[in-house]
Design a protein around this motif. Structure first.
Motif, short mmCIF file in Angstrom:
data_model
loop_
_atom_site.label_atom_id
_atom_site.label_comp_id
_atom_site.label_asym_id
_atom_site.label_seq_id
_atom_site.Cartn_x
_atom_site.Cartn_y
_atom_site.Cartn_z
N LYS A 91 0.82 -1.22 0.00
CA LYS A 91 0.00 0.00 0.00
C LYS A 91 0.85 1.27 0.00
O LYS A 91 1.99 1.26 0.47
CB LYS A 91 -0.98 0.00 1.17
N ASN A 92 0.27 2.32 -0.54
CA ASN A 92 0.89 3.64 -0.63
C ASN A 92 2.14 3.66 -1.51
O ASN A 92 3.07 4.41 -1.25
CB ASN A 92 1.20 4.20 0.77
N SER A 93 2.16 2.85 -2.54
CA SER A 93 3.27 2.84 -3.49
C SER A 93 2.89 3.67 -4.71
O SER A 93 1.82 3.48 -5.29
CB SER A 93 3.61 1.41 -3.93
N VAL A 94 3.78 4.60 -5.07
CA VAL A 94 3.55 5.50 -6.20
C VAL A 94 4.74 5.34 -7.14
O VAL A 94 5.90 5.44 -6.71
CB VAL A 94 3.43 6.97 -5.74
N PHE A 95 4.48 5.15 -8.41
CA PHE A 95 5.56 4.91 -9.36
C PHE A 95 5.88 6.15 -10.18
O PHE A 95 4.99 6.81 -10.71
CB PHE A 95 5.20 3.71 -10.25
N LEU A 96 7.16 6.47 -10.23
CA LEU A 96 7.67 7.60 -10.99
C LEU A 96 8.43 7.05 -12.19
O LEU A 96 9.08 6.01 -12.09
CB LEU A 96 8.61 8.45 -10.13
N GLU A 97 8.40 7.78 -13.29
CA GLU A 97 9.02 7.28 -14.51
C GLU A 97 10.31 7.98 -14.88
O GLU A 97 11.07 7.47 -15.70
CB GLU A 97 8.04 7.40 -15.68
#
Length: 189
Positions: A91-97
């Motif tokens: 949970k609370n994982s955000v992916f940046l590119e």
């Protein structure tokens, strides 16, 4: 966690990261003591995290089931720099590119962001002047191989020592805060 020669690969266990034939996984374990554990727990305050894809993968398979060791780890936002991952059950994982995504994040309002491990990510941040502080745990050994913290392309920068500690096993905890550009002079002048 780094060795005297700057290696940060696989400090936690033999199978953690064997890339490029690295055979010294778990090299930090023999230096554990109560003083170091207490100092490490102090750094494990709730803060958002920025992790590289490989470190995130290791952490996502461990921390959700061991949150008692790091209270709040599952609740903070975990930002992950990855061109291949887009989701996780953690949970609370955000992916940046991209680096642009990291710069936007750094310039936004919010809590402090910590980076743990993530050698390639740290090198990217150092090359692009995106590091405000360094919290180093320097272990008294040379490994001679492995992924390094500082590599080609690190921009010149000055830091001020803000806190330090030496454990009974010889591990040096050194916290540095960014102090502008490199200053030059002549010794004895």
């Amino acid at each position: 966690m780094i060795s005297l020669d700057g290696v940060l690969q696989a400090p936690g266990g033999p199978e953690e990261d064997t890339a490029e034939g690295f055979q010294y996984g778990g090299w930090s374990a023999p230096y554990g003591d109560e003083v170091g554990l207490k100092a490490t727990k102090k750094k494990m305050k709730p803060a958002d995290l920025l992790l590289g894809r490989k470190t995130f993968g290791i952490w996502a398979s461990f921390w959700p089931e061991h949150a008692d060791l790091w209270p709040g780890i599952n609740d903070v936002t975990k930002y992950v720099l990855s061109e291949t991952m887009e989701e996780s059950d953690w949970k609370n994982s955000v992916f940046l590119e991209s680096l642009a995504d990291i710069k936007k994040l750094k310039n936004s309002e919010g809590s402090d962001i910590q980076v743990w491990g993530s050698s390639k990510l740290v090198q990217l941040l150092l090359k692009n002047d995106l590091v405000d502080e360094l919290w180093l745990k320097i272990f008294p050994l040379l490994l001679g191989q492995g992924k390094k913290l500082f590599d080609n392309g690190t921009i010149p920068a000055a830091f001020t020592l803000t806190e330090s500690l030496v454990t009974p096993t010889g591990v040096i905890f050194a916290n540095y805060k960014r102090a502008g550009k490199v200053k030059k002079g002549t010794i004895g002048a």
